[in-house]
Design a protein around this motif. Structure first.
Motif, PDB file in Angstrom:
ATOM      1  N   MET A   1     -24.609  10.505 -23.611  1.00 17.03           N
ATOM      2  CA  MET A   1     -23.848   9.269 -23.764  1.00 17.03           C
ATOM      3  C   MET A   1     -24.668   8.089 -23.230  1.00 17.03           C
ATOM      4  N   THR A   2     -24.761   7.032 -24.005  1.00 13.29           N
ATOM      5  CA  THR A   2     -25.487   5.824 -23.607  1.00 13.29           C
ATOM      6  C   THR A   2     -24.489   4.769 -23.150  1.00 13.29           C
ATOM      7  N   ASN A   3     -24.656   4.281 -21.931  1.00 17.44           N
ATOM      8  CA  ASN A   3     -23.783   3.253 -21.377  1.00 17.44           C
ATOM      9  C   ASN A   3     -24.425   1.883 -21.565  1.00 17.44           C
ATOM     10  N   ILE A   4     -23.680   0.962 -22.180  1.00 19.18           N
ATOM     11  CA  ILE A   4     -24.219  -0.353 -22.537  1.00 19.18           C
ATOM     12  C   ILE A   4     -23.346  -1.462 -21.970  1.00 19.18           C
ATOM     13  N   LEU A   5     -23.998  -2.471 -21.389  1.00 24.29           N
ATOM     14  CA  LEU A   5     -23.330  -3.708 -20.999  1.00 24.29           C
ATOM     15  C   LEU A   5     -23.758  -4.798 -21.962  1.00 24.29           C
ATOM     16  N   LEU A   6     -22.789  -5.422 -22.623  1.00 20.15           N
ATOM     17  CA  LEU A   6     -23.019  -6.484 -23.604  1.00 20.15           C
ATOM     18  C   LEU A   6     -22.336  -7.754 -23.140  1.00 20.15           C
ATOM     19  N   THR A   7     -23.103  -8.837 -22.969  1.00 19.17           N
ATOM     20  CA  THR A   7     -22.490 -10.100 -22.569  1.00 19.17           C
ATOM     21  C   THR A   7     -22.107 -10.911 -23.799  1.00 19.17           C
ATOM     22  N   GLY A   8     -21.094 -11.760 -23.618  1.00 18.52           N
ATOM     23  CA  GLY A   8     -20.650 -12.627 -24.709  1.00 18.52           C
ATOM     24  C   GLY A   8     -20.133 -11.860 -25.905  1.00 18.52           C
ATOM     25  N   SER A   9     -19.278 -10.880 -25.641  1.00 16.43           N
ATOM     26  CA  SER A   9     -18.847  -9.974 -26.712  1.00 16.43           C
ATOM     27  C   SER A   9     -17.567 -10.412 -27.414  1.00 16.43           C
ATOM     28  N   SER A  10     -17.031 -11.566 -27.080  1.00 20.51           N
ATOM     29  CA  SER A  10     -15.719 -11.950 -27.609  1.00 20.51           C
ATOM     30  C   SER A  10     -15.738 -12.424 -29.049  1.00 20.51           C
ATOM     31  N   ARG A  11     -16.846 -13.035 -29.482  1.00 25.59           N
ATOM     32  CA  ARG A  11     -16.834 -13.626 -30.823  1.00 25.59           C
ATOM     33  C   ARG A  11     -18.254 -13.687 -31.370  1.00 25.59           C
ATOM     34  N   GLY A  12     -18.346 -14.071 -32.641  1.00 28.77           N
ATOM     35  CA  GLY A  12     -19.634 -14.319 -33.257  1.00 28.77           C
ATOM     36  C   GLY A  12     -20.563 -13.121 -33.210  1.00 28.77           C
ATOM     37  N   ILE A  13     -21.807 -13.364 -32.866  1.00 29.89           N
ATOM     38  CA  ILE A  13     -22.811 -12.310 -32.823  1.00 29.89           C
ATOM     39  C   ILE A  13     -22.410 -11.222 -31.836  1.00 29.89           C
ATOM     40  N   GLY A  14     -21.875 -11.603 -30.693  1.00 25.60           N
ATOM     41  CA  GLY A  14     -21.483 -10.612 -29.689  1.00 25.60           C
ATOM     42  C   GLY A  14     -20.425  -9.658 -30.191  1.00 25.60           C
ATOM     43  N   ALA A  15     -19.424 -10.180 -30.878  1.00 25.04           N
ATOM     44  CA  ALA A  15     -18.378  -9.313 -31.423  1.00 25.04           C
ATOM     45  C   ALA A  15     -18.951  -8.384 -32.489  1.00 25.04           C
ATOM     46  N   ALA A  16     -19.889  -8.898 -33.290  1.00 24.84           N
ATOM     47  CA  ALA A  16     -20.516  -8.057 -34.313  1.00 24.84           C
ATOM     48  C   ALA A  16     -21.357  -6.958 -33.677  1.00 24.84           C
ATOM     49  N   ILE A  17     -22.059  -7.275 -32.587  1.00 23.41           N
ATOM     50  CA  ILE A  17     -22.837  -6.251 -31.880  1.00 23.41           C
ATOM     51  C   ILE A  17     -21.908  -5.182 -31.321  1.00 23.41           C
ATOM     52  N   ALA A  18     -20.791  -5.607 -30.739  1.00 22.65           N
ATOM     53  CA  ALA A  18     -19.829  -4.641 -30.204  1.00 22.65           C
ATOM     54  C   ALA A  18     -19.345  -3.693 -31.295  1.00 22.65           C
ATOM     55  N   THR A  19     -19.088  -4.220 -32.479  1.00 20.55           N
ATOM     56  CA  THR A  19     -18.659  -3.377 -33.597  1.00 20.55           C
ATOM     57  C   THR A  19     -19.767  -2.416 -34.014  1.00 20.55           C
ATOM     58  N   ALA A  20     -21.004  -2.914 -34.077  1.00 22.58           N
ATOM     59  CA  ALA A  20     -22.128  -2.070 -34.482  1.00 22.58           C
ATOM     60  C   ALA A  20     -22.370  -0.940 -33.488  1.00 22.58           C
ATOM     61  N   LEU A  21     -21.974  -1.152 -32.247  1.00 20.94           N
ATOM     62  CA  LEU A  21     -22.185  -0.149 -31.207  1.00 20.94           C
ATOM     63  C   LEU A  21     -20.942   0.699 -30.942  1.00 20.94           C
ATOM     64  N   THR A  22     -19.966   0.599 -31.816  1.00 20.63           N
ATOM     65  CA  THR A  22     -18.802   1.474 -31.722  1.00 20.63           C
ATOM     66  C   THR A  22     -19.185   2.813 -32.334  1.00 20.63           C
ATOM     67  N   LEU A  23     -19.796   3.651 -31.511  1.00 25.80           N
ATOM     68  CA  LEU A  23     -20.381   4.917 -31.950  1.00 25.80           C
ATOM     69  C   LEU A  23     -19.922   6.034 -31.027  1.00 25.80           C
ATOM     70  N   PRO A  24     -19.877   7.260 -31.517  1.00 26.19           N
ATOM     71  CA  PRO A  24     -19.385   8.371 -30.696  1.00 26.19           C
ATOM     72  C   PRO A  24     -20.183   8.601 -29.416  1.00 26.19           C
ATOM     73  N   ASP A  25     -21.480   8.274 -29.442  1.00 31.34           N
ATOM     74  CA  ASP A  25     -22.326   8.565 -28.289  1.00 31.34           C
ATOM     75  C   ASP A  25     -22.640   7.326 -27.459  1.00 31.34           C
ATOM     76  N   VAL A  26     -21.817   6.277 -27.608  1.00 31.53           N
ATOM     77  CA  VAL A  26     -22.016   5.031 -26.865  1.00 31.53           C
ATOM     78  C   VAL A  26     -20.736   4.666 -26.127  1.00 31.53           C
ATOM     79  N   THR A  27     -20.875   4.307 -24.854  1.00 35.75           N
ATOM     80  CA  THR A  27     -19.786   3.699 -24.094  1.00 35.75           C
ATOM     81  C   THR A  27     -20.200   2.264 -23.802  1.00 35.75           C
ATOM     82  N   LEU A  28     -19.414   1.327 -24.300  1.00 33.22           N
ATOM     83  CA  LEU A  28     -19.780  -0.080 -24.176  1.00 33.22           C
ATOM     84  C   LEU A  28     -18.772  -0.827 -23.321  1.00 33.22           C
ATOM     85  N   VAL A  29     -19.296  -1.623 -22.407  1.00 30.85           N
ATOM     86  CA  VAL A  29     -18.475  -2.555 -21.639  1.00 30.85           C
ATOM     87  C   VAL A  29     -18.851  -3.958 -22.083  1.00 30.85           C
TER      88      VAL A  29
END
Length: 232
Positions: A1-29
């Motif tokens: 499992m890969t743990n990821i911290l993503l800043t600015g995830s609420s909208r725009g590019i950040g929200a798109a990155i959060a969606t792209a990292l919605t994967l079974p082997d990823v835990t994203l904060v």
């Protein structure tokens, strides 16, 4: 499992990155009032507060840091001097200093764990091409982010710590849409050989690749996503 911290995830590019990292082997904060841990990067205490809260949520281990949070605010030269300087410093603190603090915390975290890790910094075409007369501060903050990324890559590759940057051009977010409309959208689009601005999903796919799949020899790389509006 890969743990990821993503800043600015609420909208725009950040929200798109959060969606792209919605994967079974990823835990994203995420970070943001709408999508994760709230932390005000204009406040010098914000980055450390976010880091500590993310570590707690991720059971003490962060594998990847993606610095995406930023502001793009006009700061015309004819403003009163003190106001101009205050807005310069605000943009630098949010766009560059907060990212630097988080990069430092990440590097120290991986050194202590002897684990290696990855940093992906979302910079901008403006780092190389510059920006409008009202956005000196924005261009300078993103150029600083690119230089910081390269410094981290060169300094810590032997420890398995990799660093990459992404330099989007205009991207169809609320921030870019406002700028396009204020500066004559058709004229600006004519400067993009592809004929359109990038979609957030295109930048997000680039960030996902760098965060999870890019070979180690790519460390220090800066990936352009700008429709050939600036090539180097």
């Amino acid at each position: 499992m890969t743990n990821i911290l993503l800043t600015g995830s609420s909208r725009g590019i950040g929200a798109a990155i959060a969606t792209a990292l919605t994967l079974p082997d990823v835990t994203l904060v995420g970070h943001g009032t709408a999508s994760g841990i709230p932390a005000d990067f204009a406040d010098p205490a914000g980055p450390l507060t976010l880091w500590n809260a993310a570590l707690e949520q991720l059971d003490g281990r962060i594998d990847v840091l993606i610095n995406n949070a930023g502001v793009f605010e006009a700061n015309p030269l004819d403003r009163p001097h003190d106001e101009w300087v205050a807005d310069w410093e605000r943009t630098m603190r949010i766009n560059l200093t907060a990212s630097a603090e988080l990069c430092r915390l990440a590097v120290r975290h991986w050194q202590e764990r002897q684990s290696g890790g990855r940093i992906v910094n979302i910079a901008s075409r403006a780092a190389y091409r510059g920006d409008s007369p009202a956005h000196w501060h924005y261009a300078a903050s993103k150029a600083g982010m690119v230089a910081m990324t390269k410094s981290i890559a060169r300094g810590y590759a032997a420890e398995g710590i990799l660093a990459f940057a992404v330099c989007p051009g205009f991207t169809m977010t609320g921030m870019a849409a406002d700028y396009l409309s204020s500066r004559g959208g058709e004229k600006l689009l004519a400067d993009i050989p592809l004929g359109r601005v990038a979609m957030p999903e295109e930048v997000a796919e680039t960030a996902r690749f760098l965060a999870l799949a890019a070979p180690a020899s790519m460390t220090g790389g800066v990936i352009d996503v700008n429709g050939a509006s600036y090539v180097r």
